[in-house]
Design an enzyme around this catalytic site. Structure first.
Site, PDB file in Angstrom:
ATOM      1  N   ARG A  17       0.718  -1.179  -0.055  1.00 35.92           N
ATOM      2  CA  ARG A  17      -0.020   0.059  -0.003  1.00 35.92           C
ATOM      3  C   ARG A  17       0.802   1.293  -0.001  1.00 35.92           C
ATOM      4  O   ARG A  17       1.551   1.371   0.731  1.00 35.92           O
ATOM      5  CB  ARG A  17      -0.891   0.017   1.281  1.00 35.92           C
ATOM      6  CG  ARG A  17      -1.769   1.191   1.412  1.00 35.92           C
ATOM      7  CD  ARG A  17      -2.791   1.216   2.474  1.00 35.92           C
ATOM      8  NE  ARG A  17      -3.827   0.543   1.896  1.00 35.92           N
ATOM      9  CZ  ARG A  17      -5.057   0.546   2.603  1.00 35.92           C
ATOM     10  NH1 ARG A  17      -5.340   1.245   3.514  1.00 35.92           N
ATOM     11  NH2 ARG A  17      -6.217  -0.189   1.676  1.00 35.92           N
ATOM     12  N   HIS A  29      -7.243   0.990  -6.670  1.00 40.34           N
ATOM     13  CA  HIS A  29      -7.515  -0.046  -5.309  1.00 40.34           C
ATOM     14  C   HIS A  29      -8.146  -1.282  -5.856  1.00 40.34           C
ATOM     15  O   HIS A  29      -9.153  -1.633  -5.672  1.00 40.34           O
ATOM     16  CB  HIS A  29      -8.343   0.778  -4.259  1.00 40.34           C
ATOM     17  CG  HIS A  29      -8.400   0.102  -2.929  1.00 40.34           C
ATOM     18  ND1 HIS A  29      -7.488  -0.967  -2.556  1.00 40.34           N
ATOM     19  CD2 HIS A  29      -9.213   0.451  -1.839  1.00 40.34           C
ATOM     20  CE1 HIS A  29      -7.710  -1.203  -1.523  1.00 40.34           C
ATOM     21  NE2 HIS A  29      -8.507  -0.587  -0.919  1.00 40.34           N
ATOM     22  N   GLN A  52      -9.674  -3.998  -3.507  1.00 41.41           N
ATOM     23  CA  GLN A  52     -11.193  -3.520  -3.312  1.00 41.41           C
ATOM     24  C   GLN A  52     -12.011  -3.840  -4.253  1.00 41.41           C
ATOM     25  O   GLN A  52     -13.255  -4.395  -4.047  1.00 41.41           O
ATOM     26  CB  GLN A  52     -11.099  -2.124  -2.773  1.00 41.41           C
ATOM     27  CG  GLN A  52     -12.345  -1.634  -2.454  1.00 41.41           C
ATOM     28  CD  GLN A  52     -12.703  -2.449  -1.024  1.00 41.41           C
ATOM     29  OE1 GLN A  52     -11.983  -2.235   0.050  1.00 41.41           O
ATOM     30  NE2 GLN A  52     -13.981  -2.860  -0.849  1.00 41.41           N
ATOM     31  N   ASP A  86     -17.137   6.916  -1.946  1.00 45.10           N
ATOM     32  CA  ASP A  86     -15.915   6.804  -1.156  1.00 45.10           C
ATOM     33  C   ASP A  86     -15.605   8.001  -0.434  1.00 45.10           C
ATOM     34  O   ASP A  86     -16.338   8.985  -0.805  1.00 45.10           O
ATOM     35  CB  ASP A  86     -14.755   6.466  -2.069  1.00 45.10           C
ATOM     36  CG  ASP A  86     -13.432   6.270  -1.303  1.00 45.10           C
ATOM     37  OD1 ASP A  86     -13.463   5.814  -0.242  1.00 45.10           O
ATOM     38  OD2 ASP A  86     -12.538   6.153  -2.016  1.00 45.10           O
ATOM     39  N   CYS A 118     -16.165   1.459   0.261  1.00 47.02           N
ATOM     40  CA  CYS A 118     -15.069   0.436   0.637  1.00 47.02           C
ATOM     41  C   CYS A 118     -14.611   0.525   2.071  1.00 47.02           C
ATOM     42  O   CYS A 118     -14.235  -0.487   2.727  1.00 47.02           O
ATOM     43  CB  CYS A 118     -13.702   0.728  -0.322  1.00 47.02           C
ATOM     44  SG  CYS A 118     -13.123   2.506   0.015  1.00 47.02           S
ATOM     45  N   ARG A 167     -13.129  -8.789   1.039  1.00 45.69           N
ATOM     46  CA  ARG A 167     -11.826  -8.761   0.837  1.00 45.69           C
ATOM     47  C   ARG A 167     -10.989  -9.712   0.959  1.00 45.69           C
ATOM     48  O   ARG A 167     -10.070 -10.253   0.312  1.00 45.69           O
ATOM     49  CB  ARG A 167     -11.375  -7.559   1.751  1.00 45.69           C
ATOM     50  CG  ARG A 167     -11.813  -6.146   1.439  1.00 45.69           C
ATOM     51  CD  ARG A 167     -11.332  -5.606   0.255  1.00 45.69           C
ATOM     52  NE  ARG A 167      -9.926  -5.460   0.212  1.00 45.69           N
ATOM     53  CZ  ARG A 167      -8.989  -4.323   0.567  1.00 45.69           C
ATOM     54  NH1 ARG A 167      -9.726  -3.509   1.441  1.00 45.69           N
ATOM     55  NH2 ARG A 167      -7.826  -4.410   0.423  1.00 45.69           N
TER      56      ARG A 167
HETATM   57  N1  NVA Z   1     -10.102   6.696  -1.300  1.00 46.86           N
HETATM   58  C1  NVA Z   1      -9.686   6.287  -0.048  1.00 46.86           C
HETATM   59  C2  NVA Z   1      -9.775   4.700   0.267  1.00 46.86           C
HETATM   60  C3  NVA Z   1      -9.529   4.394   1.486  1.00 46.86           C
HETATM   61  C4  NVA Z   1      -9.639   2.547   1.292  1.00 46.86           C
HETATM   62  C5  NVA Z   1      -8.085   6.806   0.397  1.00 46.86           C
HETATM   63  O1  NVA Z   1      -7.318   6.491  -0.543  1.00 46.86           O
HETATM   64  O2  NVA Z   1      -7.960   7.021   1.472  1.00 46.86           O
HETATM   65  N1   CP Z   2     -10.869  -0.344   2.270  1.00 51.85           N
HETATM   66  C1   CP Z   2      -9.935  -0.460   2.754  1.00 51.85           C
HETATM   67  O1   CP Z   2      -8.885  -0.481   2.126  1.00 51.85           O
HETATM   68  O2   CP Z   2      -9.866  -0.126   4.139  1.00 51.85           O
HETATM   69  P1   CP Z   2      -8.421   0.083   4.975  1.00 51.85           P
HETATM   70  O3   CP Z   2      -7.882   1.147   4.650  1.00 51.85           O
HETATM   71  O4   CP Z   2      -8.941  -0.041   6.303  1.00 51.85           O
HETATM   72  O5   CP Z   2      -7.614  -1.205   4.677  1.00 51.85           O
END
Ligand code: NVA
Ligand code: CP
Length: 307
Positions: free
Chosen positions: A101, A128, A131, A224, A264, A292
Site C-alpha cells: 500500500r 485500489h 477492493q 468513497d 469500501c 476482501r
Molecule cells: N480513497 C480512499 C480509500 C480508502 C480505503 C483513500 O485512498 O484514502
Molecule cells: N477499504 C480499505 O482498503 O480499508 P483499509 O484502509 O482499512 O484497509
C-alpha cells in the site's frame, strides 16, 4: 513471466472471472486450499494506514497455509534510504509475494519491474484493485451476475476507487457511470482505457456532473471518502466542492428499487453518505468488507500458480 496486480486491467476479462470464481469456491471452503504451505511468507507493506487490508491479507495468508510479514514503511528502509527495486531484490530471496500500500503508482511499477515474485497493489493514490475484486464478488453475490449491470460511483472522480471502478467494472462488462464535480474529474488516461475495455466487453462509460443522472436506474450505487489519505490538507475545499454529491436517501431513491449500496470504508457518515443509506437495508458494506478476505486469497493463489 511473473504476473502482478498493479491496476485492475492487469487481469483480462476471462482472468478476472477466473479469480472471482476461485474466490467463490474459497469462500465456500475457507481452509481447503494451502498454496502457501511451508509456510511460505508474504510481505505486506504499508506506507499508509489500514484496517481491512492489513487484517484481510494477514488472515488470508494464514488461511492459505502461509505466514504474513506485516511491514510499516516508517520502520523500514523503503521510502527513505532504499528504492522499491532494491527492496524487491532483497524480499524476493525470502518471500513468495509482495503486497504494498503506497502513494505513487510509479513506485509499484518499479517494484514489479525489479522482481520475480508477484507484486499486489494494496491501494495507491490512483487505484485500489483488491477492493474492486471484493466489490465485484459482493455485487455478483447480491445480483447473481455482473455483465450488463449498471454501477454508479458518485463523488471524487479522481479518487483511486473511481479509477478502479472504471477499469474493473468495464472489464466485467458492466456499465459504469461516474458523477463528479468539475474540480475532481477522473484521469483522462484511465477513462480512455476504460472506454477501450468497454468496447470489447459490451460495457460502457458515462461521465456526468449531475449525481441524479449518474444514479438514475442504477443497479449498484457506490461512493468513497471525499478526503483520501494524503489529501487531508484539502479537506475544506473538497467538502465544499463535493457537498451536492452526497449519497442521500433522496439520491439513493433514484436508483433501481433493488439497488445495492457499496462503500469500501472507512466512511464519513454525513459527508459522502447519509447514515440512513450506509446503515440502511440496501447497504451491503459488511459483506463487501468480508469479501476482501476471499477475493485476495483467490488473487494470491491465482498469481502464485503463474509465478
Ligand atoms: N480513497 C480512499 C480509500 C480508502 C480505503 C483513500 O485512498 O484514502
Ligand atoms: N477499504 C480499505 O482498503 O480499508 P483499509 O484502509 O482499512 O484497509
Amino acid at each position: 513471466m511473473t504476473r502482478h496486480l498493479l491496476k485492475d486491467d492487469d487481469l483480462s476479462p476471462a482472468e478476472q472471472a477466473e479469480v472471482l470464481d476461485l474466490a467463490v469456491r474459497m469462500k465456500q471452503d475457507r481452509w481447503g486450499a494451502k498454496p502457501l504451505a511451508g509456510p511460505q511468507t508474504v510481505a505486506v507493506i504499508f506506507d499508509k494506514s489500514s484496517t481491512r487490508t492489513r487484517v484481510s491479507f494477514a488472515v488470508g495468508i494464514a488461511d492459505l497455509g502461509g505466514s504474513p510479514l506485516i511491514i510499516s514503511t516508517a520502520n523500514s528502509q523503503l521510502g527513505g534510504k532504499e528504492t522499491p527495486s532494491d527492496t524487491a531484490r532483497v524480499l524476493e530471496r525470502m518471500v513468495s509475494a509482495i503486497v504494498w500500500r503506497t502513494y505513487a503508482q510509479a513506485g509499484l511499477d518499479e517494484m514489479a519491474a525489479g522482481t520475480t515474485v508477484p507484486v499486489i497493489n494494496a491501494l495507491s493514490d490512483d487505484f485500489h484493485p483488491c477492493q474492486l475484486l471484493a466489490d465485484l464478488l459482493t455485487i455478483r453475490e447480491h445480483k447473481g451476475r455482473l455483465p450488463g449491470l449498471t454501477v454508479a460511483f458518485v463523488g471524487d472522480g479522481a479518487d483511486n476507487m473511481a479509477h478502479s471502478y472504471l477499469l474493473a467494472c468495464t472489464t466485467a462488462g458492466m456499465h459504469v457511470r461516474i458523477g463528479f464535480p468539475e474540480q475532481y474529474p477522473p484521469h483522462a488516461d484511465v477513462v480512455a482505457d476504460a472506454e477501450r475495455i468497454a468496447a470489447g466487453t459490451g460495457g460502457s462509460v458515462t461521465l456526468t456532473h449531475d449525481p441524479t443522472e449518474a444514479v438514475r436506474g442504477a443497479d449498484v450505487v457506490v461512493t468513497d471518502t471525499w478526503v483520501s489519505m494524503g489529501r487531508e490538507d484539502e479537506k475544506e475545499a473538497r467538502v465544499a466542492a463535493l457537498a451536492t454529491y452526497k449519497v442521500s436517501e433522496a439520491l439513493m431513491a433514484e436508483a433501481a428499487p433493488d439497488a445495492v449500496f457499496l462503500h469500501c470504508l472507512p466512511a464519513d457518515r454525513g459527508y459522502e453518505v447519509a447514515p440512513e443509506v450506509i446503515d440502511g437495508p440496501q447497504s451491503v458494506i459488511w459483506d463487501e468488507a468480508e469479501n476482501r478476505l476471499h477475493a485476495q486469497k483467490a488473487l494470491l493463489a491465482w498469481l502464485l500458480e503463474r509465478a
